[in-house]
Write a protein that holds these residues in place. Structure first.
Motif, PDB file in Angstrom:
ATOM      1  N   PRO A  79       0.832  -1.211   0.000  1.00 53.79           N
ATOM      2  CA  PRO A  79       0.000   0.000   0.000  1.00 53.79           C
ATOM      3  C   PRO A  79       0.861   1.253   0.000  1.00 53.79           C
ATOM      4  CG  PRO A  79       0.005  -1.001   2.184  1.00 53.79           C
ATOM      5  CD  PRO A  79       0.785  -1.918   1.294  1.00 53.79           C
ATOM      6  N   MET A  80       0.581   2.173  -0.952  1.00 53.93           N
ATOM      7  CA  MET A  80       1.372   3.394  -1.081  1.00 53.93           C
ATOM      8  C   MET A  80       0.466   4.566  -1.434  1.00 53.93           C
ATOM      9  SD  MET A  80       4.574   2.079  -3.456  1.00 53.93           S
ATOM     10  CE  MET A  80       5.636   3.451  -2.985  1.00 53.93           C
ATOM     11  N   PRO A  81       0.702   5.738  -0.868  1.00 47.43           N
ATOM     12  CA  PRO A  81       0.019   6.942  -1.361  1.00 47.43           C
ATOM     13  C   PRO A  81       0.391   7.192  -2.820  1.00 47.43           C
ATOM     14  CG  PRO A  81       1.100   7.356   0.749  1.00 47.43           C
ATOM     15  CD  PRO A  81       1.596   6.029   0.262  1.00 47.43           C
ATOM     16  N   THR A  82      -0.502   7.820  -3.557  1.00 47.32           N
ATOM     17  CA  THR A  82      -0.263   8.006  -4.988  1.00 47.32           C
ATOM     18  C   THR A  82       1.036   8.751  -5.264  1.00 47.32           C
ATOM     19  OG1 THR A  82      -1.690   9.978  -4.952  1.00 47.32           O
ATOM     20  CG2 THR A  82      -2.692   7.882  -5.643  1.00 47.32           C
ATOM     21  N   GLN A  83       1.394   9.739  -4.438  1.00 46.92           N
ATOM     22  CA  GLN A  83       2.631  10.468  -4.692  1.00 46.92           C
ATOM     23  C   GLN A  83       3.837   9.556  -4.538  1.00 46.92           C
ATOM     24  OE1 GLN A  83       2.964  13.685  -5.918  1.00 46.92           O
ATOM     25  NE2 GLN A  83       5.046  12.896  -6.222  1.00 46.92           N
ATOM     26  N   ASP A  84       3.777   8.603  -3.614  1.00 50.01           N
ATOM     27  CA  ASP A  84       4.882   7.654  -3.468  1.00 50.01           C
ATOM     28  C   ASP A  84       4.980   6.731  -4.679  1.00 50.01           C
ATOM     29  OD1 ASP A  84       5.518   8.771  -1.066  1.00 50.01           O
ATOM     30  OD2 ASP A  84       5.020   7.034   0.166  1.00 50.01           O
TER      31      ASP A  84
END
Length: 288
Positions: free
Chosen positions: A219-224
């Protein structure tokens, strides 16, 4: 009876073709060396953004041992993503890499629980570590075997393995059997995508003992997810205008095309391929 084929269902697009490669292609030895060296200044981003290794992979890596191994050597350890996981499992780990900067990140990668193993680092190539022979029950290579001279690295791994030891080669790769991930990998220029049944090149002193494939999500934030491209050798070495174009295309793909809200957490699908090898009888010479 034959008839007209059914029209494709746009809700379920066909699985795209995946790579036909057994390993990345570099074009020349000079290009390979330039790409390998590009990671040296990216340690912090690499450590923050690249995925670690799921528990199922670590369990499979240690499964061949009747008793838990005590010593491990992690070749091409980089920022110690795998090294630290082995330390947490109680092993005495020596992380080996040609980049002192990457190993500095490994040493500063955070505290581990009390009562666990130890981490030492050594600046050296995987093909000639200078470590004593038979000095580890487990030798690991994570995301790095394709950067080595396979024959020389195989011989060094055989030399380093204690009797009954295991060499573990492991790769995390974006799971490009999923259509949206396949396109993501193309935009990102992820060059480490292998064919589904790939087999790494190893020297004659090693024999395959086990292979497993593990599918999971990070799971990653979109910016990551966008910044993950900054850890790819193609993007690191690209001219600034091309680098910015890749990042802008990823921004459009995630937020406009796929419709994710900015900052939303996306489960990025991975597959992890694990290969376990043992030394062929007679291949290791004590005292080498």
């Amino acid at each position: 009876m034959t008839g007209t084929p059914a029209a494709p269902d746009p809700r379920h697009p066909p699985i795209p073709p995946v790579s036909g490669r057994d390993e990345p292609r570099f074009g020349s030895a000079e290009r390979k060396a330039a790409l390998a060296g590009a990671f040296a200044a990216q340690g912090a981003d690499y450590d923050r953004l690249r995925p670690g290794y799921p528990e199922t992979v670590l369990e499979a890596m240690l499964a061949p041992f009747a008793a838990p191994p005590r010593r491990a050597i992690d070749l091409g350890a980089g920022t110690g993503k795998l090294s630290r996981s082995l330390v947490e499992r109680g092993l005495e780990v020596t992380a080996v890499d040609t980049s002192a900067a990457m190993l500095e990140v490994a040493r500063g990668g955070g505290e581990v629980a009390d009562g666990t193993g130890t981490l030492a680092t050594r600046v050296a190539p995987a093909e000639a570590t200078g470590l004593p022979a038979a000095s580890a029950e487990l030798v690991t290579v994570a995301q790095a075997w394709h950067w080595f001279d396979a024959q020389a690295a195989s011989a060094e791994a055989v030399r380093l393995l204690a009797p009954g030891g295991v060499l573990a080669l492991v790769w995390n790769m974006l799971d490009v059997t999923i259509p949206w991930v396949h396109r993501l990998s193309r935009i990102m220029h992820a060059g480490d995508i292998h064919r589904e049944d790939f087999a790494p090149t190893v020297g004659p002193g090693l024999e395959l003992a086990a292979r497993s494939v593990h599918q999971w999500q990070d799971p990653m934030p979109t910016q990551d997810v966008i910044d993950l491209a900054r850890t790819r050798s193609y993007v690191i070495t690209a001219p600034e205008d091309r680098r910015q174009k890749v990042l802008a295309n990823l921004d459009w793909y995630l937020h406009d095309h796929l419709g994710h809200a900015r900052g939303a957490v996306v489960g990025v699908p991975y597959r992890t391929d694990l290969f376990l090898y043992r030394a062929v009888a007679g291949a290791r010479t004590d005292g080498e």
